[in-house]
Design an enzyme around this catalytic site. Sequence first.
Site, mmCIF file in Angstrom:
data_model
loop_
_atom_site.group_PDB
_atom_site.id
_atom_site.type_symbol
_atom_site.label_atom_id
_atom_site.label_comp_id
_atom_site.label_asym_id
_atom_site.label_seq_id
_atom_site.Cartn_x
_atom_site.Cartn_y
_atom_site.Cartn_z
ATOM 1 N N LYS A 1 -17.894 -6.016 6.748
ATOM 2 C CA LYS A 1 -16.557 -6.795 6.502
ATOM 3 C C LYS A 1 -16.401 -6.804 8.033
ATOM 4 C CE LYS A 1 -14.185 -5.740 2.206
ATOM 5 N NZ LYS A 1 -13.187 -5.246 1.554
ATOM 6 N N HIS B 1 0.802 -1.363 0.126
ATOM 7 C CA HIS B 1 0.051 0.017 -0.139
ATOM 8 C C HIS B 1 0.860 1.374 -0.051
ATOM 9 C CE1 HIS B 1 -3.031 -2.618 2.248
ATOM 10 N NE2 HIS B 1 -3.539 -2.559 0.973
HETATM 11 P P1 ADP Z 1 -9.908 -3.567 -0.224
HETATM 12 O O1 ADP Z 1 -10.563 -4.385 0.835
HETATM 13 O O2 ADP Z 1 -10.614 -2.269 -0.687
HETATM 14 O O3 ADP Z 1 -9.305 -4.430 -1.616
HETATM 15 P P2 ADP Z 1 -7.135 -3.630 0.441
HETATM 16 O O4 ADP Z 1 -6.507 -2.992 1.707
HETATM 17 O O5 ADP Z 1 -7.118 -4.720 0.525
HETATM 18 O O6 ADP Z 1 -8.248 -3.038 0.626
HETATM 19 O O7 ADP Z 1 -6.454 -2.872 -0.611
HETATM 20 C C1 ADP Z 1 -6.378 -1.610 -1.104
HETATM 21 C C2 ADP Z 1 -5.930 -1.242 -2.474
HETATM 22 O O8 ADP Z 1 -4.573 -1.787 -2.435
HETATM 23 C C3 ADP Z 1 -6.575 -2.180 -3.579
HETATM 24 O O9 ADP Z 1 -6.617 -1.515 -4.628
HETATM 25 C C4 ADP Z 1 -5.612 -3.265 -3.619
HETATM 26 O O10 ADP Z 1 -5.585 -4.316 -5.041
HETATM 27 C C5 ADP Z 1 -4.188 -2.512 -3.368
HETATM 28 N N1 ADP Z 1 -3.098 -3.335 -2.746
HETATM 29 C C6 ADP Z 1 -3.153 -4.259 -1.958
HETATM 30 N N2 ADP Z 1 -1.920 -4.639 -1.578
HETATM 31 C C7 ADP Z 1 -1.146 -4.235 -2.666
HETATM 32 C C8 ADP Z 1 0.389 -4.690 -3.079
HETATM 33 N N3 ADP Z 1 1.027 -5.512 -2.415
HETATM 34 N N4 ADP Z 1 0.855 -3.899 -4.373
HETATM 35 C C9 ADP Z 1 -0.127 -3.229 -4.815
HETATM 36 N N5 ADP Z 1 -1.400 -2.869 -4.501
HETATM 37 C C10 ADP Z 1 -2.002 -3.341 -3.603
#
Ligand code: ADP
Length: 160
Positions: free
Chosen positions: A41, A17
């Site tokens: 969730k 992130h």
């Molecule tokens: P959500 O529940 O909205 O998917 P997340 O916290 O899992 O929330 O992810 C938020 C965003 O960050 C999403 O667009 C996800 O694809 C992206 N993301 C998560 N992990 C990574 C990573 N390792 N590299 C790039 N993007 C990521």
Amino acid sequence: MLKAAFPGSFDPPTLGHINIIQRAAAIFNELLVVVAENRQKKYLFSVNERASMMHELTAGWKNVSVVICDTLIVEFLQERNIKLLLRGVRGIDDFSYEFEISMMNKALGPEIETIFMPTDPEYFVLRSSNIKELASFQGNVSGMVPPLVAEALNCKYSLS
Ligand code: ADP
């Protein structure tokens, strides 16, 4: 003036992130990190804990701010007149999921454009859910999350 929003659960924030935020902060004039609270969730960290971690982690970027959202993201963006919605993608599975969501969002708010940013290769295995599982077994997550998140995970799982 390019203003974008990066919404997510961030439960917890990972180096993946942060990598997206760092790269996006260099492109957009303003980046709003939107910490989502979805009553459907189940989160490990409360929305305030997730937002507070994000605040600390992004304090170094003047053009990045953090807000909480407990409504539909499209409505949230429309209220703030933000037209760019940024999502990170780790691979084809993320992409097909994100693509579907973007189609739904396009139907709800045609003026809002979703932009996909591919992960940098060293972060592509990082996933909040896997990191939580590893931490729950007292595994070493230090290469996957910032130190303050590693500490918060340790705290959560040593108290439970
Ligand atoms: P959500 O529940 O909205 O998917 P997340 O916290 O899992 O929330 O992810 C938020 C965003 O960050 C999403 O667009 C996800 O694809 C992206 N993301 C998560 N992990 C990574 C990573 N390792 N590299 C790039 N993007 C990521």
